[in-house]
Scaffold this active site. Structure first.
Site, mmCIF file in Angstrom:
data_model
loop_
_atom_site.group_PDB
_atom_site.id
_atom_site.type_symbol
_atom_site.label_atom_id
_atom_site.label_comp_id
_atom_site.label_asym_id
_atom_site.label_seq_id
_atom_site.Cartn_x
_atom_site.Cartn_y
_atom_site.Cartn_z
ATOM 1 N N ARG A 223 0.919 -1.181 0.091
ATOM 2 C CA ARG A 223 -0.049 -0.017 0.031
ATOM 3 C C ARG A 223 0.887 1.200 -0.069
ATOM 4 O O ARG A 223 2.032 1.224 0.614
ATOM 5 C CB ARG A 223 -0.818 0.075 1.282
ATOM 6 N N HIS A 271 -1.706 0.846 -9.540
ATOM 7 C CA HIS A 271 -2.180 -0.147 -8.826
ATOM 8 C C HIS A 271 -3.317 -1.292 -9.314
ATOM 9 O O HIS A 271 -4.216 -1.328 -9.228
ATOM 10 C CB HIS A 271 -3.243 0.554 -7.741
#
Ligand code: NDP
Ligand code: OXD
Length: 308
Positions: A223, A271
Site C-alpha cells: 500500500r 495499482h
C-alpha cells in the site's frame, strides 16, 4: 435476509449470478437496490458507506472486495460485525505474474534497455544468474508466500519476513522486528506485500533502504502508505536503491508533479499488480457464506486488534 453487493456493475452481475446459483436460499441485491435495509446481513464493498450502522442495523459480515481492508475505516465497524478480506485464486495469480515480471525487469536491467531504445542505443549489459540474486518478500501471507514460491521455482534464492515464524521449504524465513536487519542485509530485490497497519505505515523509509545492500531493487505492491516517497527518491538518486517498480502510492493517483513519474530507474503502474477476478472471487464468497451459515470460521476473517 440479504447479501448486498457494492462493486463495479460487471463484477456485481457475476457475483449475483454465482452466489444465487450456489446458495439459492440467499437473497442477493446489488446496491443501491436494497428492498429492506433491516434484512441486510452481508455487505461486500471496497469502501464502507459513512452511515453503515444506521443503514444496515443487522449487518453481520462486511466483506472487502479486495485483499486489503485498510480502505475501510475499521474504527467505525460496529461491535459484532466481522470483517473479511478477499482470498481468491485470481488475486494470487495476478500478483504472482506481476512480481515475476517486476523482479525480471530489475534483475535483467530492462529499464536501462527502455531508455536505450529511446536513443537507438544497441548495448548489452551482463547480469548475474538468478540463483545468485536473493529476493526478499516482506509479508508471507496469501499473496507473499505464493510469490516467493514462484520466484524460487524461477531459480531465485528466496527469503521472507513475516510477523510470526514461518517454516517454508527452500525459503529462508525471518520473523518480527528482531530479524528485520538480518533479512534486509541479504536481500538484493525487496518485494513489499505487507498489509497497511499502524505497524507497517512508513516502513519503506531511508532507515530501511540503508539496511539493504547497495543498489538493491524494490518492488512495492503493498500500500502507498508504507512508502516514504521522498526517501525512495533520495535513495534512488544516491544509488542505494538501484531500481524500483512501484504499483501503489500515497495518494493515488500519483500526482503528475511527483518525481517518481520521470525517474529513469522507476517503473510506475497504477495499482494493477492484481485485481479481484469476478468468477473466482464469487466462488470464495459462496464458500464463506456457507461457512458462516454452518457456524464455521470464514477464510480471511480480520483480527481487528492488529488490522489485517
Ligand atoms: P495476508 O494477511 O494473507 O498476509 C499478510 C502478511 O504480512 C503475513 O505474512 C503477516 O505476518 C505479514 N505482516 C503483517 N504485519 C506485519 C508486520 N508488522 N511485520 C511483519 N510482517 C507482517 O495478506 P495478503 O497476502 O492477502 O495481502 C497482502 C497485502 O497486499 C494486502 O493487504 C494489500 O495491501 C496488498 N495487495 C495489493 C494489491 C495490488 O494490486 N497492489 C492487490 C492485493 C493485495 P503473519 O504471517 O505473521 O501474520
Ligand atoms: C486489494 C487491491 O487489496 O487490489 O485487493 O489492492
Amino acid at each position: 435476509m440479504s447479501f448486498v453487493i457494492m462493486t463495479r456493475p460487471d463484477r456485481a452481475a457475476v457475483w449475483k449470478r454465482v452466489i444465487t446459483a450456489g446458495l439459492p436460499e440467499e437473497t442477493v441485491e446489488i446496491w443501491p437496490d436494497v428492498a429492506d435495509p433491516e434484512a441486510v446481513e452481508f455487505l461486500a464493498a471496497w469502501t464502507m458507506p459513512d452511515d453503515l450502522i444506521t443503514l444496515y442495523p443487522n449487518l453481520k459480515v462486511l466483506f472487502s472486495v479486495g485483499a486489503g481492508v485498510d480502505q475501510l475505516d475499521l474504527s467505525r465497524v460496529p461491535a459484532g460485525v466481522q470483517v473479511v478480506r478477499m482470498i481468491e485464486p485470481g488475486l494470487t495469480e495476478g500478483m504472482v505474474s506481476y512480481t515475476r515480471y517486476a523482479v525480471t525487469t530489475i534483475h535483467r536491467g530492462m529499464l536501462r534497455y527502455i531508455a536505450q531504445q529511446r536513443t537507438a542505443t544497441w548495448k548489452a549489459w551482463p547480469y548475474p544468474p538468478a540463483s545468485e540474486v536473493t529476493v526478499g518478500v516482506m509479508g508471507l501471507g496469501e499473496l507473499g508466500l505464493p510469490v516467493a514460491q514462484d520466484l524460487l521455482g524461477a531459480g531465485y534464492a528466496c527469503r521472507g519476513w513475516a510477523r510470526s515464524r514461518r517454516e517454508v521449504d527452500g525459503i529462508e524465513t525471518f520473523a518480527g522486528e528482531g530479524e528485520l536487519d538480518a533479512f534486509l542485509s541479504g536481500t538484493a530485490i525487496l518485494i513489499c506485500l505487507l498489509p497497511l497497519t499502524p505497524a507497517t505505515a512508513g516502513i519503506l523509509s531511508a532507515s530501511l533502504f540503508d539496511r539493504l545492500p547497495e543498489g538493491a531493487g524494490l518492488v512495492h505492491c503493498g500500500r502507498g502508505g508504507q512508502l516514504v516517497t521522498a526517501d525512495l527518491i533520495a535513495a534512488l538518486d544516491r544509488g542505494r536503491i538501484g531500481a524500483a517498480v512501484i504499483d501503489v502510492t500515497e495518494p493515488e493517483p500519483l500526482p503528475p508533479e511527483s518525481a517518481l513519474w520521470s525517474h529513469p530507474n522507476v517503473l510506475i503502474t497504477p495499482h494493477i499488480a492484481s485485481m479481484t477476478q469476478a468468477e473466482t472471487s464469487a466462488r470464495s464468497l459462496v464458500d464463506n457464506i456457507a461457512r458462516y451459515r454452518s457456524g464455521r470460521a470464514m477464510r480471511g476473517a480480520i483480527d481487528l486488534t492488529v488490522g489485517y
